[in-house]
Design a protein around this motif. Structure first.
Motif, PDB file in Angstrom:
ATOM      1  N   ASN A  27       0.829  -1.210   0.000  1.00  0.00           N
ATOM      2  CA  ASN A  27       0.000   0.000   0.000  1.00  0.00           C
ATOM      3  C   ASN A  27       0.862   1.257   0.000  1.00  0.00           C
ATOM      4  O   ASN A  27       0.547   2.230  -0.676  1.00  0.00           O
TER       5      ASN A  27
ATOM      6  N   ALA B 207       0.914   4.012  -2.936  1.00  0.00           N
ATOM      7  CA  ALA B 207       0.578   5.398  -2.604  1.00  0.00           C
ATOM      8  C   ALA B 207       1.704   6.349  -3.010  1.00  0.00           C
ATOM      9  O   ALA B 207       1.443   7.438  -3.534  1.00  0.00           O
TER      10      ALA B 207
ATOM     11  N   THR C  80      -1.916   8.719   2.157  1.00  0.00           N
ATOM     12  CA  THR C  80      -2.072   7.266   2.227  1.00  0.00           C
ATOM     13  C   THR C  80      -0.728   6.599   2.516  1.00  0.00           C
ATOM     14  O   THR C  80      -0.662   5.622   3.276  1.00  0.00           O
TER      15      THR C  80
ATOM     16  N   GLN D   7       1.073   2.154   9.819  1.00  0.00           N
ATOM     17  CA  GLN D   7       0.642   0.766  10.006  1.00  0.00           C
ATOM     18  C   GLN D   7       1.854  -0.151  10.168  1.00  0.00           C
ATOM     19  O   GLN D   7       1.861  -1.023  11.036  1.00  0.00           O
TER      20      GLN D   7
ATOM     21  N   LEU E 208      -0.049   6.933   6.157  1.00  0.00           N
ATOM     22  CA  LEU E 208      -0.910   6.005   6.899  1.00  0.00           C
ATOM     23  C   LEU E 208      -0.339   4.590   6.829  1.00  0.00           C
ATOM     24  O   LEU E 208      -0.270   3.895   7.850  1.00  0.00           O
ATOM     25  N   ALA E 209       0.081   4.162   5.655  1.00  0.00           N
ATOM     26  CA  ALA E 209       0.670   2.835   5.502  1.00  0.00           C
ATOM     27  C   ALA E 209       1.954   2.718   6.315  1.00  0.00           C
ATOM     28  O   ALA E 209       2.218   1.683   6.937  1.00  0.00           O
TER      29      ALA E 209
ATOM     30  N   ASP F  34       0.305   9.911  -3.490  1.00  0.00           N
ATOM     31  CA  ASP F  34      -0.706  10.057  -2.450  1.00  0.00           C
ATOM     32  C   ASP F  34       0.009   9.995  -1.098  1.00  0.00           C
ATOM     33  O   ASP F  34       0.076   8.947  -0.456  1.00  0.00           O
TER      34      ASP F  34
END
Length: 152
Positions: free
Chosen positions: A111, A115, A123, A130, A126-127, A120
């Motif tokens: 991801n 991204a 995103t 994670q 965010l990945a 992006d």
């Protein structure tokens, strides 16, 4: 974009390095384990160690292709862990957690690459979060395995 991959992998390396230390400590603690439990611990540790070594190979990469190889390695490791026949119920529980961790790392890594390639940034961030969270969870599971395998 390549700097973002390098920063991501630098964070991964810290996690792998900590895992390797715990794994090496776990190997020393196996002496006190029963035979069956010791063998099960060794099986789980070997796979985890191999993943740490695989990740270390790509520590300084800025290549999208190599980052995706890490994601593939996470998936392959999840499969190897999942295929273990662990009879010790505590180790079997950790086995399930490690499968989730490695699958999550593979997915989050892909991801993040996707991204970043599409620019992006939100995103991608965010990945990356994670991956960091999953890495912390992995550290805890490995610590728990270490403690469990050192017990008689």
């Amino acid at each position: 974009m390549s700097q973002k991959f390098a920063a991501f992998l630098a964070r991964r390396t810290v996690r792998f390095g900590g895992s390797l230390i715990l794994i090496l400590g776990l190997n020393q603690g196996l002496i006190s384990c029963g035979t069956s439990k010791a063998n099960q611990c060794r099986q789980l540790i070997l796979i985890t160690k191999q993943m740490a070594e695989e990740g270390a190979k790509y520590r300084d990469t800025t290549s999208t292709e190599e980052v995706l190889k890490i994601a593939d390695a996470f998936d392959a490791t999840a499969t190897k862990v999942e295929r273990l026949n662990l009879e010790d119920p505590v180790l079997a529980n950790y086995q399930g957690e490690l499968v989730e961790i490695y699958q999550g790392n593979g997915s989050a890594t892909r991801n993040m690459v996707q991204a970043l390639e599409s620019k992006d940034i939100l995103t991608a961030q965010l990945a990356q979060k994670q991956v960091t969270t999953i890495g912390q969870r992995e550290q805890q599971v490995i610590t728990n395995i270490n403690v469990h395998c050192q017990q008689p």
